[in-house]
Design a protein around this motif. Structure first.
Motif, short mmCIF file in Angstrom:
data_model
loop_
_atom_site.label_atom_id
_atom_site.label_comp_id
_atom_site.label_asym_id
_atom_site.label_seq_id
_atom_site.Cartn_x
_atom_site.Cartn_y
_atom_site.Cartn_z
N VAL A 45 51.31 36.85 45.99
CA VAL A 45 50.33 36.37 45.01
C VAL A 45 48.91 36.73 45.44
CG1 VAL A 45 49.27 34.33 43.98
CG2 VAL A 45 51.76 34.56 44.02
N VAL A 46 48.54 36.33 46.64
CA VAL A 46 47.14 36.50 47.05
C VAL A 46 46.79 37.96 47.30
CG1 VAL A 46 47.03 34.18 48.02
CG2 VAL A 46 47.61 36.11 49.51
N ASN A 47 47.79 38.80 47.55
CA ASN A 47 47.51 40.21 47.81
C ASN A 47 47.68 41.09 46.58
OD1 ASN A 47 46.94 39.89 50.59
ND2 ASN A 47 49.13 39.81 51.05
N ASP A 48 47.96 40.46 45.44
CA ASP A 48 48.11 41.24 44.20
C ASP A 48 46.73 41.55 43.63
OD1 ASP A 48 48.67 42.29 41.69
OD2 ASP A 48 50.46 41.05 41.44
N GLU A 49 46.18 42.65 44.06
CA GLU A 49 44.81 43.01 43.68
C GLU A 49 44.68 43.20 42.17
OE1 GLU A 49 40.78 43.69 44.51
OE2 GLU A 49 42.40 42.89 45.76
N GLN A 50 45.66 43.83 41.55
CA GLN A 50 45.57 44.09 40.12
C GLN A 50 45.62 42.80 39.30
OE1 GLN A 50 44.80 47.03 38.73
NE2 GLN A 50 44.56 47.64 40.88
N LEU A 51 46.43 41.83 39.75
CA LEU A 51 46.54 40.55 39.04
C LEU A 51 45.19 39.86 38.98
CD1 LEU A 51 48.18 38.14 37.84
CD2 LEU A 51 48.46 37.35 40.21
N TRP A 52 44.55 39.71 40.14
CA TRP A 52 43.29 38.94 40.17
C TRP A 52 42.11 39.75 39.64
CZ3 TRP A 52 44.64 34.32 40.09
CH2 TRP A 52 45.78 33.90 40.79
N LYS A 53 42.19 41.07 39.77
CA LYS A 53 41.16 41.90 39.15
C LYS A 53 41.21 41.75 37.63
CE LYS A 53 39.47 46.66 38.95
NZ LYS A 53 39.68 48.06 39.43
N ARG A 54 42.45 41.71 37.08
CA ARG A 54 42.60 41.54 35.64
C ARG A 54 42.04 40.21 35.17
NH1 ARG A 54 46.89 39.25 32.76
NH2 ARG A 54 48.27 39.32 34.57
N HIS A 55 42.30 39.14 35.92
CA HIS A 55 41.81 37.83 35.50
C HIS A 55 40.29 37.70 35.70
CE1 HIS A 55 45.55 36.09 34.32
NE2 HIS A 55 46.13 36.42 35.46
N LEU A 56 39.74 38.37 36.69
CA LEU A 56 38.28 38.38 36.83
C LEU A 56 37.63 39.02 35.60
CD1 LEU A 56 37.68 39.35 40.58
CD2 LEU A 56 36.96 37.23 39.47
N VAL A 57 38.23 40.12 35.15
CA VAL A 57 37.68 40.82 33.98
C VAL A 57 37.89 40.01 32.72
CG1 VAL A 57 37.90 42.87 32.53
CG2 VAL A 57 37.93 43.10 35.02
N GLU A 58 39.11 39.52 32.50
CA GLU A 58 39.43 38.84 31.26
C GLU A 58 38.75 37.49 31.12
OE1 GLU A 58 43.65 38.59 31.06
OE2 GLU A 58 43.93 40.73 30.61
N GLU A 59 38.65 36.74 32.22
CA GLU A 59 38.12 35.38 32.13
C GLU A 59 36.63 35.29 32.42
OE1 GLU A 59 40.50 32.40 34.13
OE2 GLU A 59 42.21 33.77 34.14
N LEU A 60 36.11 36.19 33.27
CA LEU A 60 34.71 36.09 33.66
C LEU A 60 33.89 37.33 33.33
CD1 LEU A 60 35.18 34.42 37.18
CD2 LEU A 60 34.60 33.31 35.03
N GLY A 61 34.55 38.40 32.89
CA GLY A 61 33.80 39.61 32.60
C GLY A 61 33.28 40.30 33.84
N ILE A 62 33.90 40.04 34.99
CA ILE A 62 33.46 40.62 36.26
C ILE A 62 34.39 41.76 36.63
CG2 ILE A 62 33.16 40.18 38.74
CD1 ILE A 62 32.47 37.29 38.02
N SER A 63 33.85 42.97 36.77
CA SER A 63 34.67 44.15 37.03
C SER A 63 34.74 44.50 38.50
CB SER A 63 34.14 45.34 36.24
OG SER A 63 32.78 45.59 36.57
N ASP A 64 33.99 43.79 39.34
CA ASP A 64 34.06 44.03 40.78
C ASP A 64 34.52 42.75 41.46
OD1 ASP A 64 31.86 42.41 40.57
OD2 ASP A 64 30.41 43.99 40.97
N LYS A 65 34.30 42.63 42.76
CA LYS A 65 34.76 41.46 43.52
C LYS A 65 33.62 40.48 43.78
CE LYS A 65 37.97 44.58 45.84
NZ LYS A 65 38.31 45.23 47.13
N GLN A 66 32.73 40.38 42.80
CA GLN A 66 31.54 39.55 42.97
C GLN A 66 31.89 38.08 43.02
OE1 GLN A 66 28.40 40.27 40.07
NE2 GLN A 66 27.93 38.10 40.04
#
Length: 467
Positions: A45-66
């Protein structure tokens, strides 16, 4: 229906690659539940980069690891967890919208008005918000609080000076050491700060407003001062006024104020007068209690789309007054036409804070330039003719020499000539169009026959969003 955790737990024979594929399609809450099952699942779970990158974009509009503080975190999971830990559940329906709006505004400021960007304050902690609420005896809606949790308004010299005057009157006691007045500020820096309002402004004759975003503690102080001014002797405040919080206002506190209704969730604009003020809806009414956020989002969209530009707001103060002009610079807010090489551009701002009897005041900006590539090399404006049409109402015509007492000369290599004036009408809708008489050459040395330059029709409508 089985839960996500039950589904994964029922498939122990699957390879880590298969489990990783399943986890990548889970919602955040389900993924976190799965992570509690065993170490393998947790690591997946915690190492699934694509999963959390997708939720950062979809929920917060953040495309990087800010992260919340703007720093880049070591992974998308770390960034997402950082946001989740900083903002409780009540903020989450509004957080992504606020992050996107702030990002649009800061991006535009970085490219066009870095001096305003430098005035934006860091965000408040939840504890600081709670303390302000306790001091005021109010509970603020999360759609308003989230804006200040991300960035707590502006830090301006002019506000600090005004705050010192209010403090010296002993109106509100101590409201926090972080808002102490700035020392050793020169008159030019003080004057410059007046025009650095985040929400822009305009100037018409001797009326000028530039609205800035107030820090939450300063808004509480301003509220106490305004309530004191508005209270009627022996009668107190009219119903509902004690639930209003000023979140933005012009450098003159009483000229133009944007008031958030902390109970109903709306946002209004007002000009304050002793014992009374009239409110105009600054955002369309809704049952969502998110008026300030919807207003803020619309402002971010307008900046990002080029609707507003940075320019000198008041020619009397030249470059000291450079700020965000609220005269639209894109259609349909801007209309333009070219006649014999003379370009005319016109735009309008509704001026709700300027009280006119039985009417609505509109400021308009007219821009003239002589384009290159046309035979005409010089011309001078001689006369103006306006046709004003309220809806409903009687057509009014205005005619006279020059514009605001001036007779500008246009040449291809000169900057635009810009002037501002105003008109009023009783209905909330109307239009205005006109023509300008020019003479080739100059009035002293004419080089041809006078000709008319058309100004196309522009609307005089009270808008849904008022800035």
């Amino acid at each position: 229906m089985r839960s996500a955790m039950e589904t994964v737990a029922g498939l122990p024979e699957l390879t880590p690659q298969c489990l990783e594929h399943i986890i990548s399609h889970l919602e955040p809450r389900d993924a976190l539940r799965v992570a509690c099952g065993q170490k393998l699942w947790h690591d997946l779970v915690v190492n699934d980069e694509q999963l959390w990158k997708r939720h950062l974009v979809e929920e917060l509009g953040i495309s990087d690891k800010q992260g919340v503080d703007g720093s880049v975190r070591r992974s998308s999971w770390d960034a997402y967890a950082n946001w989740r830990q900083a903002f409780s559940t009540e903020y989450w329906p509004y957080l992504g919208r606020a992050v996107k709006a702030w990002s649009q505004i800061k991006g535009w400021l970085a490219a066009n008005m870095p001096e305003i960007l430098a005035t934006i304050r860091p965000g408040l902690s939840e504890a600081e918000v709670v303390q302000v609420e306790a001091d005021m005896g109010l509970t603020l809606p999360p759609a308003l609080k989230v804006l200040h949790r991300l960035h707590d308004g502006q830090d301006l010299f002019s506000d600090a000076a005004l705050e010192r005057r209010i403090r010296n009157k002993g109106v509100h006691g101590d409201v926090g050491a972080e808002l102490e007045p700035h020392a050793n500020v020169g008159p030019e820096a003080m004057a410059r700060s007046i025009f650095c309002g985040l929400f822009g402004g305009y100037a018409v004759y001797d009326h000028r407003v530039v609205a800035r975003m107030l820090p939450l503690r300063r808004a509480a102080l301003w509220r106490a001062e305004m309530l004191r001014k508005l209270a009627q002797p022996g009668r107190g405040l009219p119903d509902g006024q004690d639930r209003l919080l000023p979140i933005a206002c012009s450098f003159n506190l009483y000229d133009k104020v944007l008031m958030a209704d902390v109970v109903g969730g709306g946002l209004s604009v007002a000009r304050l007068e002793p014992g009374q003020f009239e409110l105009w809806d600054a955002v369309p009414r809704a049952d969502t209690r998110d008026g300030p956020l919807r207003w803020f989002e619309e402002y971010g969209r307008r900046l990002a789309s080029g609707w507003y530009e940075a320019s000198v707001l008041d020619n009397q103060y030249s470059m000291l007054s450079r700020g965000i002009s609220l005269f639209p610079m894109r259609p349909p807010g801007l209309v333009e036409a070219v006649t014999m090489g003379v370009q005319v551009r016109a735009s309008v701002v509704f001026v709700p804070e300027y009280k006119v009897q039985d009417g609505h005041l509109f400021a308009y900006s007219i821009r003239f330039s002589l384009l290159e590539g046309w035979p005409l090399q010089r011309c001078q404006l001689v006369r103006r003719h306006w046709v004003i049409q309220p809806e409903p109402g009687r057509v009014e015509t205005v005619e006279g020499e020059g514009v605001i007492g001036l007779f500008p000369i246009l040449e291809p290599d000169r900057p635009e000539f810009v002037y501002c004036s105003c008109t009023r009408q009783t209905p909330t809708r109307g239009s205005m169009e006109g023509r300008f008489q020019f003479i080739p050459g100059t009035m002293e040395r004419p080089e041809g026959t006078p000709f008319d330059v058309i100004c196309p029709t522009f609307r005089l409508d009270v808008p849904d969003y008022i800035f």
